[in-house]
Design an enzyme around this catalytic site. Sequence first.
Site, PDB file in Angstrom:
ATOM      1  N   HIS A 145       0.847  -1.168  -0.116  1.00  0.00           N
ATOM      2  CA  HIS A 145      -0.004  -0.044  -0.040  1.00  0.00           C
ATOM      3  C   HIS A 145       0.966   1.383  -0.055  1.00  0.00           C
ATOM      4  O   HIS A 145       0.644   2.031  -0.449  1.00  0.00           O
ATOM      5  CB  HIS A 145      -0.887  -0.129   1.147  1.00  0.00           C
ATOM      6  CG  HIS A 145      -0.326   0.221   2.575  1.00  0.00           C
ATOM      7  ND1 HIS A 145      -0.543  -0.968   3.515  1.00  0.00           N
ATOM      8  CD2 HIS A 145       0.027   1.168   3.055  1.00  0.00           C
ATOM      9  CE1 HIS A 145       0.233  -0.311   4.556  1.00  0.00           C
ATOM     10  NE2 HIS A 145       0.418   0.791   4.266  1.00  0.00           N
TER      11      HIS A 145
ATOM     12  N   ARG B 244      -9.220   0.724  -5.052  1.00  0.00           N
ATOM     13  CA  ARG B 244      -8.691   0.204  -3.975  1.00  0.00           C
ATOM     14  C   ARG B 244      -9.284   0.852  -2.747  1.00  0.00           C
ATOM     15  O   ARG B 244      -8.821   1.893  -2.364  1.00  0.00           O
ATOM     16  CB  ARG B 244      -7.438  -0.063  -3.981  1.00  0.00           C
ATOM     17  CG  ARG B 244      -6.639  -0.931  -4.772  1.00  0.00           C
ATOM     18  CD  ARG B 244      -4.986  -0.972  -4.544  1.00  0.00           C
ATOM     19  NE  ARG B 244      -4.538  -2.043  -5.424  1.00  0.00           N
ATOM     20  CZ  ARG B 244      -3.805  -1.813  -6.445  1.00  0.00           C
ATOM     21  NH1 ARG B 244      -3.707  -0.671  -7.127  1.00  0.00           N
ATOM     22  NH2 ARG B 244      -3.330  -2.790  -7.237  1.00  0.00           N
TER      23      ARG B 244
ATOM     24  N   ARG C 180     -13.837  -2.507  -5.026  1.00  0.00           N
ATOM     25  CA  ARG C 180     -13.504  -3.600  -4.425  1.00  0.00           C
ATOM     26  C   ARG C 180     -13.827  -3.417  -2.984  1.00  0.00           C
ATOM     27  O   ARG C 180     -13.459  -2.432  -2.331  1.00  0.00           O
ATOM     28  CB  ARG C 180     -11.981  -3.932  -4.647  1.00  0.00           C
ATOM     29  CG  ARG C 180     -11.401  -5.074  -3.882  1.00  0.00           C
ATOM     30  CD  ARG C 180     -10.047  -5.583  -4.378  1.00  0.00           C
ATOM     31  NE  ARG C 180      -9.155  -4.684  -3.614  1.00  0.00           N
ATOM     32  CZ  ARG C 180      -7.734  -4.686  -3.810  1.00  0.00           C
ATOM     33  NH1 ARG C 180      -7.294  -5.421  -4.567  1.00  0.00           N
ATOM     34  NH2 ARG C 180      -6.896  -3.829  -3.387  1.00  0.00           N
TER      35      ARG C 180
ATOM     36  N   GLU D 117      -7.345 -14.643  -7.180  1.00  0.00           N
ATOM     37  CA  GLU D 117      -6.178 -14.300  -6.597  1.00  0.00           C
ATOM     38  C   GLU D 117      -5.620 -15.715  -5.802  1.00  0.00           C
ATOM     39  O   GLU D 117      -4.659 -15.896  -5.473  1.00  0.00           O
ATOM     40  CB  GLU D 117      -6.248 -13.383  -5.466  1.00  0.00           C
ATOM     41  CG  GLU D 117      -6.697 -11.917  -6.062  1.00  0.00           C
ATOM     42  CD  GLU D 117      -6.579 -11.147  -4.896  1.00  0.00           C
ATOM     43  OE1 GLU D 117      -5.696  -9.994  -5.344  1.00  0.00           O
ATOM     44  OE2 GLU D 117      -7.544 -10.588  -4.127  1.00  0.00           O
TER      45      GLU D 117
ATOM     46  N   ASN E 257      -0.988  -9.554  -8.789  1.00  0.00           N
ATOM     47  CA  ASN E 257      -0.228  -9.510  -7.857  1.00  0.00           C
ATOM     48  C   ASN E 257      -0.075 -10.740  -6.783  1.00  0.00           C
ATOM     49  O   ASN E 257       0.995 -11.167  -6.192  1.00  0.00           O
ATOM     50  CB  ASN E 257      -0.268  -8.203  -6.973  1.00  0.00           C
ATOM     51  CG  ASN E 257      -0.263  -6.968  -8.175  1.00  0.00           C
ATOM     52  OD1 ASN E 257       0.128  -7.132  -9.223  1.00  0.00           O
ATOM     53  ND2 ASN E 257      -0.791  -5.816  -7.852  1.00  0.00           N
ATOM     54  N   ASP E 258      -1.391 -11.069  -6.134  1.00  0.00           N
ATOM     55  CA  ASP E 258      -1.483 -12.024  -5.153  1.00  0.00           C
ATOM     56  C   ASP E 258      -1.507 -13.349  -5.799  1.00  0.00           C
ATOM     57  O   ASP E 258      -1.086 -14.248  -5.115  1.00  0.00           O
ATOM     58  CB  ASP E 258      -2.915 -11.846  -4.464  1.00  0.00           C
ATOM     59  CG  ASP E 258      -2.589 -10.691  -3.320  1.00  0.00           C
ATOM     60  OD1 ASP E 258      -1.700 -10.827  -2.639  1.00  0.00           O
ATOM     61  OD2 ASP E 258      -3.471  -9.831  -3.205  1.00  0.00           O
TER      62      ASP E 258
ATOM     63  N   ARG F  38       5.189 -11.562  -1.548  1.00  0.00           N
ATOM     64  CA  ARG F  38       5.329 -10.510  -2.624  1.00  0.00           C
ATOM     65  C   ARG F  38       5.929  -9.323  -1.989  1.00  0.00           C
ATOM     66  O   ARG F  38       6.512  -8.340  -2.755  1.00  0.00           O
ATOM     67  CB  ARG F  38       3.869  -9.883  -3.272  1.00  0.00           C
ATOM     68  CG  ARG F  38       3.223  -9.114  -2.182  1.00  0.00           C
ATOM     69  CD  ARG F  38       1.727  -9.122  -2.764  1.00  0.00           C
ATOM     70  NE  ARG F  38       1.278  -7.706  -3.008  1.00  0.00           N
ATOM     71  CZ  ARG F  38       0.023  -7.306  -3.536  1.00  0.00           C
ATOM     72  NH1 ARG F  38      -0.972  -8.111  -3.423  1.00  0.00           N
ATOM     73  NH2 ARG F  38      -0.163  -6.161  -3.991  1.00  0.00           N
TER      74      ARG F  38
ATOM     75  N   CYS G  85      -6.325  -7.015 -13.118  1.00  0.00           N
ATOM     76  CA  CYS G  85      -5.868  -5.837 -12.720  1.00  0.00           C
ATOM     77  C   CYS G  85      -4.908  -5.798 -11.661  1.00  0.00           C
ATOM     78  O   CYS G  85      -4.511  -4.784 -10.906  1.00  0.00           O
ATOM     79  CB  CYS G  85      -7.108  -5.177 -11.871  1.00  0.00           C
ATOM     80  SG  CYS G  85      -7.616  -6.552 -10.249  1.00  0.00           S
TER      81      CYS G  85
HETATM   82  C1  PEP Z   1      -3.754  -8.121  -7.312  1.00  0.00           C
HETATM   83  O1  PEP Z   1      -3.520  -8.594  -6.187  1.00  0.00           O
HETATM   84  O2  PEP Z   1      -3.224  -8.356  -8.251  1.00  0.00           O
HETATM   85  C2  PEP Z   1      -4.519  -6.903  -6.813  1.00  0.00           C
HETATM   86  C3  PEP Z   1      -4.800  -6.043  -7.987  1.00  0.00           C
HETATM   87  O3  PEP Z   1      -4.705  -6.483  -5.659  1.00  0.00           O
HETATM   88  P1  PEP Z   1      -3.793  -5.676  -4.854  1.00  0.00           P
HETATM   89  O4  PEP Z   1      -2.392  -5.538  -5.554  1.00  0.00           O
HETATM   90  O5  PEP Z   1      -4.488  -4.503  -4.148  1.00  0.00           O
HETATM   91  O6  PEP Z   1      -3.760  -6.749  -3.569  1.00  0.00           O
HETATM   92 MG    MG Z   2      -4.925  -8.513  -4.245  1.00  0.00          MG
END
Ligand code: PEP
Ligand code: MG
Length: 771
Positions: free
Chosen positions: A369, A475, A511, A610, A633-634, A644, A681
């Site tokens: 974040h 987000r 979300r 995810e 990302n997750d 990550r 995303c």
């Molecule tokens: C992801 O996990 O790809 C995602 C878009 O959510 P965040 O990066 O906010 O966890």
């Molecule tokens: Mg995520």
Amino acid sequence: MDHMKLLCDFGELSWSFNDSASIEAFLQKIVAMVADHMNAAVCSIYLYNENRRQLILRATKGLKLEAIDRVKLELGEGLTGLALKELRPVCEQRASEHPGFKAIPGIDEEKYDSFMAVPIVRGLSRIGVLTLQRETRRPFDENDVMAMRVIATQLANILEIAKLLMTLDVRQSVEAAAGEAEGLKFIKGKVASTGFGYGPATILDRDGALKYLSQKKHSMCTLEDFRNGLNETARQLTALQRRVEERLSDAASLIFTSHLLMLKDRTFVGAIEELIEDGLNPPEAIIQVATKYISIFSGSSNPYIREKSLDVEDLVARLIGNVTGDPEDAFTCRGRIVVARELFPSDLLTLSSEMAQGAILVSGGATSHLAFLARSLSIPMVIVEDRRLLNIPRKTPIILDAELGNVYVNPLRDIIEKFQRRNEARQAMAQRPRNLKPETYTRDGTLISLLANINLLTDLDVAKEAPCQGIGLYRTEFPFIIRANFPEEEEQYVVYRKLVEGMAGKVVTFRTLDIGGDKVLSYFPGAHENNPFLGMRSIRFTLRRKDLFVAQIRAMLRAGAGANLKIMFPMISSIEEFKTAREIVAECLSSLRSEGIDHNPRPGVGMMIEVPSVLDLLDDFAAEADFFSLGTNDLVQYLLAVDRTNEKVADLYTPHHPAVMRAIHKAAGAAIKAGKEISICGDMAQNERYIAFLIGAGIRVLSMDPAYIPEMQNVISSIDLTMAQKMSQEILSMNRAADIAAVLDRESAEARERSMRVEAAVSAGRVRRES
Ligand code: PEP
Ligand code: MG
């Protein structure tokens, strides 16, 4: 009751610090303001002392002023104590008839028997109670209770710090440690937010400013200089707060609270004045007293208070700068590259409001974040491991190349010149006419929808400029992370509505709250978890805290009235979980309908992909969900079991791993078969390296930071669908990440060349047309 007016007036709250002579006077101002808004004869603030388990009356409008500090209630005692004990509002038309009522003689409350008490809490900590009283014939209603809850939320952080300052026991002192950083020239780091910066360094290290200021020989100042400096500092902080709130209305609630409160704290100011009167030079007196405060703040068991110790240091530097008149003392961040061991989201807001050039986080392991926030605030940021950077002398020139992750300390002239040339070229590139089209097509005419990922409302400005079809991911956690408490439904509604109106009819995908993992709320520490990414995060948290979930969904449904609204759940891992969440949306819809409140009756309800467990169940999910979005990302983190945020395993975090590639292809196939939309995303959607593969695998919707949209439109317009499909097949047949990387590199080099040719042809056409 006009809630909007109430919220706005409370937004103004911090600005009125300047006219208050002390914290006590400020609290009195609050009770007068609330009593006035709520048409109540009495409004009082009680603050809670955890050690004594006692509530103490600290301010009142309407009761006898002598009662302040004298009326004390145990937890659970009287209706006020009951509200705090049970953490719920208590509202009674005839308070004296309630079995829990406790009469307090001599404070003149007999005639105001209509009573309401609302607890003030921050996360898990009890802060106090706000009470209102009226004559019996004018009872409080549900709307009044709701308004008071909003006020209590708004007041929570300010009162927590006020409470701390009012009960401080100033004891110990701290010593700063020294260190060396000779010969440090170049450091390679990891990019958290792209961009360039060049400027003198400011070290934002706990005790760093204090160490510098206490070693420096200051010229002699007077008590009058101190008092003038005090007023000037309050004026500057108020102006800063105003600026940050104007620019970041969704996030920046009272971030300079603790600074301003300290300036009004009689004990703090009085202790300094006493030392000055005893003959100490004002800067030294300030340092002596502040050192004690910092030691108490940083020794607190409450993480939120610990976070505030940096604020004290910041305040002290500003104050000394204003007393001595030497701007160097003020440790300003304007035009500086800020080097820090630790950065909190609120620090980034401060850096942004002071227009810092960039930030370097030293061995901090940026949470995601923090990186998203830096990107939204356009602060270039790099994370480095080399701790020596914290010991460089202040004002050491630094070049921050947050495109490549390079940090140059004391750069030589030729590096500076090279950097400046690159920066000019970069700016020229950014300003060149882009010839953007409203929609994005591949070279052979396949429509690809580009959507924006939004973290803060400021991202909307960029999204509106870009050729985007709407918002694919908002987000929602940022207002939760930066604020000091869970925002109420009404506050969320205000922010969400701005987003919906900003998109003027285009799709907006909200979300639901995705906290936990590395997205922590300092005011809601929760229990320590050994594996936070596998723990109480995201949808798991909101399903346990139905009250928060319902408030958020109602705010979304209300904000989405008349709009193209989608609601998406993060981190779904089972059908039951999705169904439970979806049922809560249905409950919220039916309660809004029966309450007659304007809302969107038919939002799209979808989920993020995810967690690997959903991959084999996508056909079943497709029967339940209206749409899917791949959170790569997750997904990468969970598929490959690689944290990550952990630098030590960063080389194993490979989005081009064959398992990830096949998972994306599989998900796209399942969604297409079921006729459901699927988007990406995660960051893969804004990385040109993966675009052709994603399109070849069947993805037609990409959601990304809006700043990337123009570049991705360009990349996509050079892609041929048949070639992309062929390449995807080639990649899907491979079982080694290295082989896949080689194909991706080869393809993206060719694509870059093609897109340069497209651009050149476009500009040539333009030149021909213009001549
Ligand atoms: C992801 O996990 O790809 C995602 C878009 O959510 P965040 O990066 O906010 O966890
Ligand atoms: Mg995520």
